[in-house]
Design a protein around this motif. Structure first.
Motif, PDB file in Angstrom:
ATOM      1  N   ASP A 106       0.826  -1.148   0.129  1.00 15.50           N
ATOM      2  CA  ASP A 106       0.046  -0.018  -0.013  1.00 15.50           C
ATOM      3  C   ASP A 106       0.866   1.295  -0.003  1.00 15.50           C
ATOM      4  OD1 ASP A 106      -2.346  -1.660   0.089  1.00 15.50           O
ATOM      5  OD2 ASP A 106      -2.346  -1.342   2.115  1.00 15.50           O
ATOM      6  N   ILE A 107       2.032   1.260   0.770  1.00 11.98           N
ATOM      7  CA  ILE A 107       3.001   2.253   0.796  1.00 11.98           C
ATOM      8  C   ILE A 107       3.531   2.641  -0.324  1.00 11.98           C
ATOM      9  CG2 ILE A 107       5.007   3.428   1.855  1.00 11.98           C
ATOM     10  CD1 ILE A 107       4.141   1.688   4.462  1.00 11.98           C
ATOM     11  N   ALA A 110       1.374   4.213  -3.158  1.00  7.34           N
ATOM     12  CA  ALA A 110       1.328   5.785  -2.747  1.00  7.34           C
ATOM     13  C   ALA A 110       2.276   6.650  -3.403  1.00  7.34           C
ATOM     14  CB  ALA A 110       1.303   6.104  -1.168  1.00  7.34           C
ATOM     15  N   TYR A 111       3.664   5.795  -3.838  1.00  8.71           N
ATOM     16  CA  TYR A 111       4.535   6.614  -4.445  1.00  8.71           C
ATOM     17  C   TYR A 111       4.783   6.085  -5.733  1.00  8.71           C
ATOM     18  CZ  TYR A 111       5.520   8.297   0.313  1.00  8.71           C
ATOM     19  OH  TYR A 111       5.453   8.934   1.594  1.00  8.71           O
ATOM     20  N   THR A 146       4.365  12.232   2.235  1.00 16.81           N
ATOM     21  CA  THR A 146       4.799  11.709   3.463  1.00 16.81           C
ATOM     22  C   THR A 146       4.243  11.813   4.575  1.00 16.81           C
ATOM     23  OG1 THR A 146       6.761  10.896   2.063  1.00 16.81           O
ATOM     24  CG2 THR A 146       6.899  10.559   4.536  1.00 16.81           C
ATOM     25  N   TYR A 149       0.552  11.465   4.812  1.00 10.74           N
ATOM     26  CA  TYR A 149       0.124   9.839   4.996  1.00 10.74           C
ATOM     27  C   TYR A 149       0.737   9.404   6.450  1.00 10.74           C
ATOM     28  CZ  TYR A 149      -1.541   9.607   0.193  1.00 10.74           C
ATOM     29  OH  TYR A 149      -1.908   9.659  -1.093  1.00 10.74           O
ATOM     30  N   MET A 150       1.729   9.818   6.722  1.00 10.02           N
ATOM     31  CA  MET A 150       2.444   9.257   8.121  1.00 10.02           C
ATOM     32  C   MET A 150       1.028   9.774   9.211  1.00 10.02           C
ATOM     33  SD  MET A 150       4.887   7.404   8.042  1.00 10.02           S
ATOM     34  CE  MET A 150       5.322   7.280   9.586  1.00 10.02           C
ATOM     35  N   GLY A 153      -2.058   8.096   9.232  1.00 10.84           N
ATOM     36  CA  GLY A 153      -1.928   6.544   9.572  1.00 10.84           C
ATOM     37  C   GLY A 153      -1.830   6.693  11.132  1.00 10.84           C
TER      38      GLY A 153
END
Length: 335
Positions: A106-107, A110-111, A146, A149-150, A153
């Motif tokens: 998933d991560i 995102a990139y 980043t 999203y961090m 999450g």
């Protein structure tokens, strides 16, 4: 996401007492029909304001998700979860490993912007040169992505702990204020409508170029007059091929509607070759970095490390899809 809007309204009306299970097939068909129309717009990926709309929509649903997570955390007045993630008592050790692997996918997804990097660069005006603008834009966008999203999450996990849904906006960890959730999910729908086309444009261009090189007759155009506008140039091959592509992808999404697992698979498969291997190899070639130099060795170690992460993520995501298929009945299961 369209079904999520309807479901949030159902949750609001029932006060959370009704599970509001719904079948999303109709909404997938509607989304697919819209994509068929959008896919016929010439040079859709060259529209300069498309990136602006995407950025606004992305910020909209990200900020809403983050805000609701903070509000839920403040309401609970305590941090849930742990630094080591979901406890092995809630799931088995093997399930935790698979979920961790899937999260890596998933991560990675995102990139996975390398596929559309050139498409976005083509919409940028110069001077300064497009390359300089994109270098700065990529640095800022990756940093902002980043951070957001961090924060989303970590906040979501702190608010819900082991019960945190895979998607804070569609998993319905909260359903009030329902109108705010509707705005967030509507922003996601608008974002995905354009994103699907931007990601598909390189595929369309590749196939159409290959086919028309072998069969030049397929490039024939039919000019359709439009009052007040230049005539629309319709290519029959483009109409048939792109329509079939959208229909196929829509059917696949209806058969396998597992958002997190499928995203993990796509992210894992596309991340290493498109975001790591080819860019690194091009950098080595462009800068003429000698073999076995310290920089060359570091870049190769980085490439291999990312390959291992991608393989682990792919295995975990595929395992998640297999587990979901065991309890899912295609075209009938409700959520």
């Amino acid at each position: 996401m369209l079904s999520a809007i309807r479901r949030s309204n159902c949750f609001h009306q029932s006060g959370g007492k009704n599970p509001c299970h719904m079948n999303s097939n109709l909404y997938m068909i509607i989304f697919g029909a819209i994509q068929i129309v959008l896919s016929q717009i010439p040079d859709f990926d060259q529209i300069w304001w498309l990136s602006t709309v995407a950025a606004i929509m992305s910020f909209t649903y990200s900020i809403i998700g983050l805000s609701l997570g903070i509000a839920k955390l403040a309401e609970a007045d305590t941090f849930k979860g742990s630094l080591t993630g979901i406890t092995t008592g809630s799931v088995s050790l093997s399930q935790k490993i698979w979920r961790t692997s899937q999260a890596l996918g998933d991560i990675a997804f995102a990139y996975s912007f390398a596929v559309v990097l050139v498409e976005i660069q083509d919409t940028i005006k110069s001077p300064p040169s497009e390359a300089k603008t994109m270098k700065k834009a990529a640095l800022i966008s990756v940093t902002v992505t980043t951070v957001f999203y961090m924060m989303c999450g970590c906040t979501g996990y702190a608010a819900f702990g082991d019960a945190a849904p895979g998607n804070l906006l569609t998993g319905f960890g909260f359903y009030n204020p329902y109108w705010l959730l509707d705005i967030a999910n509507a922003a996601i729908v608008i974002h995905l409508m354009g994103a699907c086309q931007v990601f598909s444009q390189p595929i369309f261009a590749f196939v159409e170029k290959r086919v028309t090189q072998r069969c030049p007759n397929l490039e024939r155009e039919l000019k359709i007059p439009i009052p007040g506008f230049p005539p629309y140039k319709l290519k029959m091959f483009r109409l048939v091929w792109r329509t079939l592509y959208v229909v196929f992808t829509t059917l696949v999404s209806m058969v396998i509607p597992f958002f997190n697992d499928v995203v993990g698979v796509i992210g894992a498969l596309g991340f290493w070759p498109l975001n790591v291997y080819f860019p690194v190899e091009m950098y080595i070639s462009q800068k003429k970095i000698p073999k076995w130099s310290n920089r060359w060795i570091c870049l190769k170690i980085f490439t291999v490390a990312c390959l291992i992460v991608s393989v682990v993520a792919a295995v975990g995501s595929v395992a998640g899809v297999v587990l979901d298929l065991k309890k899912y009945k295609p075209f009938h299961t409700n959520y």
